[in-house]
Design a protein around this motif. Structure first.
Motif, mmCIF file in Angstrom:
data_model
loop_
_atom_site.group_PDB
_atom_site.id
_atom_site.type_symbol
_atom_site.label_atom_id
_atom_site.label_comp_id
_atom_site.label_asym_id
_atom_site.label_seq_id
_atom_site.Cartn_x
_atom_site.Cartn_y
_atom_site.Cartn_z
ATOM 1 N N GLU B 236 35.865 3.466 2.267
ATOM 2 C CA GLU B 236 35.904 4.615 1.363
ATOM 3 C C GLU B 236 34.693 4.616 0.438
ATOM 4 O O GLU B 236 34.138 5.664 0.131
ATOM 5 N N ALA B 237 34.291 3.407 -0.011
ATOM 6 C CA ALA B 237 33.143 3.318 -0.913
ATOM 7 C C ALA B 237 31.895 3.838 -0.212
ATOM 8 O O ALA B 237 31.119 4.605 -0.789
ATOM 9 N N ALA B 238 31.714 3.439 1.052
ATOM 10 C CA ALA B 238 30.533 3.887 1.787
ATOM 11 C C ALA B 238 30.568 5.399 1.968
ATOM 12 O O ALA B 238 29.559 6.084 1.808
ATOM 13 N N ARG B 239 31.755 5.906 2.292
ATOM 14 C CA ARG B 239 31.912 7.347 2.472
ATOM 15 C C ARG B 239 31.627 8.077 1.168
ATOM 16 O O ARG B 239 30.947 9.103 1.146
ATOM 17 N N LEU B 241 29.723 7.166 -1.154
ATOM 18 C CA LEU B 241 28.293 7.116 -1.467
ATOM 19 C C LEU B 241 27.491 8.024 -0.533
ATOM 20 O O LEU B 241 26.273 8.052 -0.595
ATOM 21 N N GLY B 242 28.192 8.724 0.348
ATOM 22 C CA GLY B 242 27.519 9.732 1.152
ATOM 23 C C GLY B 242 27.280 9.352 2.596
ATOM 24 O O GLY B 242 26.609 10.078 3.322
ATOM 25 N N ALA B 243 27.814 8.200 3.035
ATOM 26 C CA ALA B 243 27.510 7.747 4.396
ATOM 27 C C ALA B 243 28.241 8.591 5.430
ATOM 28 O O ALA B 243 29.441 8.841 5.289
ATOM 29 N N PRO B 244 27.536 9.038 6.494
ATOM 30 C CA PRO B 244 28.229 9.670 7.609
ATOM 31 C C PRO B 244 28.987 8.614 8.407
ATOM 32 O O PRO B 244 28.729 7.418 8.258
ATOM 33 N N HIS B 247 27.159 5.762 10.265
ATOM 34 C CA HIS B 247 26.495 4.798 9.393
ATOM 35 C C HIS B 247 27.493 3.761 8.894
ATOM 36 O O HIS B 247 27.188 2.567 8.796
ATOM 37 N N ILE B 248 28.710 4.225 8.600
ATOM 38 C CA ILE B 248 29.757 3.302 8.135
ATOM 39 C C ILE B 248 30.070 2.269 9.211
ATOM 40 O O ILE B 248 30.177 1.072 8.944
ATOM 41 N N PHE B 251 26.811 -0.086 9.777
ATOM 42 C CA PHE B 251 26.328 -0.955 8.705
ATOM 43 C C PHE B 251 27.422 -1.587 7.838
ATOM 44 O O PHE B 251 27.138 -2.456 7.036
ATOM 45 N N ILE B 252 28.643 -1.120 7.991
ATOM 46 C CA ILE B 252 29.735 -1.723 7.202
ATOM 47 C C ILE B 252 30.731 -2.425 8.126
ATOM 48 O O ILE B 252 30.992 -3.620 7.984
#
Lengths: 354, 338
Positions: B236-239, B241-244, B247-248, B251-252
């Motif tokens: 959720e944090a990555a999302r 911060l704007g990540a598509p 990308h999540i 990179f996560i």
């Protein structure tokens, strides 16, 4: 000026359970706004609705005047700081802070410059290469704030981020959060169940209970002029005496309770016969003095906290009444079981609908 | 050449290894001032003795000795029983030599058939592992991060139930489904996608599908366990911060699940490379998997020493390949065993 965030008749339901019921409010640009309430009151649901993780069942959310329905959390001008911070453990401090910029395709040089700037803001200038696990609790907190600020959100949402810290650090972080907010001027929306946090940091507080907003106001309003029994009882300590209004005269009213008749300020203009509760703050309750309202009972307990002492008296009906005293008078509180009496003045007592 | 009458030597090897470990343990620097309870104090003498004896017996007689015996056998010539232990029974590399240069006719030409089958097996097993990863990752992610617990239990049941059917039976079922008059070809023909039935078996498609399916659970469970421990707030944090979505994942989720991915891929790779039933049943007429060749060394050629050598080559290749992958992925063995 348009509101930073406008919540318009927001209702959120989970199956049969209604977490948020028809909430409407406006949060101003650059404001430090807190939602205060017990767990399960719907404050986190409101936060998730603003950030886009929760679709409203009914109603709308507008950020900077723009309707947010159908816009995902990655497209909204908000940034959320999670309760457990949710820092990325496999990335360094600098990579964490730069993540939002990297996602947006900001060039490396520009990104590094921005990250340095933010590391400066949170006073971790030379620690960008550290791993997250090498940081202390307070430092992690500051990294989470920097990571969120990096994407230059219009609104920063904070979900009880201080709850995992110990007391001293929590108090320090309150000041720090407030200072960062003043420096960057971003609208902060803060979720907490800790009234101390809400009172010290916020410009305005919305006190919530069972999915509804009980009262919105600044700290002083909420603490000194509660509009409902829930606010009076939840924000700070309070002694409550429930009964029926027997007599109204001017802005005062007399209430019949199980420990006798008491007089207080009739703030909500209740009529004779209405069910009501009279509230007196422990620090306004006096021991060993004469007042307009007198309560007698048995001494029960004296809890010494250094600066203050909480004296507890068992009233005639068995309920506890607390008086908080500073300094010498508290030392005269007798051993438990001895008869004592408390007193309070009418203008310190508030009568609210039960 | 060394005489191969040295069976006592084989039995002494594990004892020697234990002795070396014991000496190493003695010289291991101990933390000063830390008094830990000894193994005996913690468990009580009878239990401690039982544990040591049982584990030692199991490790030695079930794992170490049979393997050592096979290794030793791989260095011996193929002889009729009467000559075993006789003057001709000398240690030799001929079985390993045969893998590279051998054939039924001469011993000079390079043994392309076996070498090709060996490398094809390694390559195909690698592809099966990667294909399995691509297939299982979305499902594992869905189960670990998205689905409700009741749904996860239901999906696990659906995944496990087919494995109640035994492997050979499943392989034959695949053969029926993939045959030229089989279900898939009938559907393709009926829908008009093809004019001629596709030769799934001849093109080894059935084999790869069967292998992939046979070890899918290994992959699913490895991935599921790894992804399940990822805090959902990170996604959720990555999302936020704007990540598509991609990308999540890139990179996560995947970096976090790397140990699980490595453990799933190595398991599927090892099991595919060593699989016997699927290649025997589903292999096309032209396909040459290494394990059936190996099997033939034992039971068609009755050449156990050569079979042992081939098995040892496959084992070494697999283990070194896995260690190489771990090295490249900067992972330790301990991490993937988590």
């Amino acid at each position: 000026m348009t509101a930073a965030v406008e919540i318009d008749h927001l209702t959120v339901q989970f199956g049969l359970f209604t977490a948020v019921k028809d909430v409407s409010l406006q949060i101003r640009q650059g404001e430090f706004f807190s939602f205060l309430g017990p767990s399960g009151c719907g404050k986190t649901t409101i936060l998730r609705a603003i950030s886009g993780f929760q679709e409203p069942t009914q109603g709308a959310i507008r950020i900077g005047g723009q309707d947010m329905s159908g816009i995902g959390p990655n497209q909204r001008p908000t940034a959320l700081i999670f309760q457990n911070l949710a820092l990325f453990p496999l990335m360094t401090v600098a990579e964490n802070i730069g993540y939002g910029l990297r996602v947006r395709g900001v060039a490396k040089a520009e990104r590094d410059r921005k990250v340095d700037e933010l590391l400066n803001l949170i006073a971790l200038s030379d620690q960008g290469n550290k791993k997250i696990e090498e940081l202390s609790g307070g430092q992690k907190q500051r990294v989470a704030i920097a990571r969120a600020l990096a994407v230059e959100p219009k609104v920063l949402l904070l979900d009880e981020p201080l709850s995992a810290l110990d007391l001293k650090l929590r108090q320090h972080m309150r000041n720090e959060l407030r200072a960062i907010q003043r420096r960057v001027g971003v609208t902060f929306i803060y979720i907490t169940h800790d009234q101390g946090e809400a009172l010290t940091m916020s410009d305005r507080i919305a006190v919530m209970n069972r999915g509804k907003i009980e009262q919105i106001g600044n700290g002083r309003d909420v603490y000194e002029h509660p509009q409902t029994s829930f606010v009076a009882a939840f924000v700070g300590e309070n002694n409550g005496f429930t009964g029926t209004i027997k007599n109204v005269s001017g802005d005062q009213a007399e209430i019949e309770t199980s420990i006798g008749r008491l007089v207080g300020m009739n703030k909500r203009s209740l009529a004779v016969g209405a069910k009501a509760t009279l509230f007196v703050r422990p620090e306004l309750m006096q021991f060993g003095a004469e007042g307009e309202n007198k309560l007698s009972g048995m001494a029960a307990d004296a809890a010494y906290e250094g600066m203050t002492t909480h004296l507890t008296m068992k009233a005639s009906d068995g309920s506890s009444v607390v008086a908080t005293l500073t300094g010498a008078p508290a030392r005269e509180f007798p051993a438990s079981g001895s008869p004592v009496s408390f007193a309070f003045s009418t203008r310190d007592a508030i009568i609210l609908p039960a | 050449m060394l005489s191969s009458t040295g069976h006592p030597f084989i039995f002494l090897l594990p004892v020697l290894a234990l002795l070396i470990f014991w000496v190493m343990a003695k010289f291991e620097p101990k933390p000063v001032g830390v008094t830990k309870k000894s193994f005996f104090q913690r468990n009580g003498t009878p239990v401690a003795i039982y544990l040591i004896v049982a584990v030692t017996f199991w490790a030695l007689f079930m794992i170490v000795l049979p393997q050592l015996f096979m290794v030793e056998m791989s260095f011996r010539p193929k002889l009729p029983p009467v000559e075993m232990g006789g003057p001709k029974d000398l240690y030799t590399f001929e079985n390993y030599h045969y893998f590279i240069y051998g054939s039924t006719t001469s011993s000079d030409a390079i043994n392309w058939v076996h070498i090709k089958a060996f490398f094809l097996t390694i390559l195909a097993s690698l592809l099966v592992a990667l294909f399995n990863f691509a297939l299982c990752y979305p499902l594992a992610f869905y189960m670990a991060q998205v689905a409700r617990p009741a749904r996860v239990r239901f999906l696990l049941l659906l995944l496990i139930a087919p494995y109640w059917v035994n492997e050979i039976l499943r392989a034959f079922a695949f053969r029926i489904i993939f045959s030229s008059g089989g279900l898939i070809n009938k559907m393709l023909l009926g829908a008009g996608f093809v004019d001629q039935p596709i030769d799934f078996i001849g093109n080894d498609i059935a084999l790869y599908a069967g292998l992939g399916y046979a070890y899918m659970l290994m992959m699913i469970f490895s991935l599921y366990n790894a992804i399940e421990t990822l805090d959902h707030a990170q996604i959720e944090a990555a999302r936020d911060l704007g990540a598509p979505w991609w990308h999540i994942h890139a990179f996560i989720v995947i970096p976090f699940a790397k140990p699980g991915i490595a453990s799933g891929c190595t398991l599927v790779f090892m099991l595919s490379a060593g699989s016997l039933a699927a290649p025997l049943v589903l292999g096309g007429p032209r396909s040459l998997w290494f394990t059936p060749i190996l099997y033939d060394r034992f039971f068609q050629a009755f050449n156990w020493p050569q079979g042992a050598a081939y098995a040892f080559i496959l084992l070494l290749a697999c283990v070194s390949f896995v260690l190489l992958v771990l090295r490249l992925g900067r992972l330790s063995l301990g991490e993937i065993a988590k």
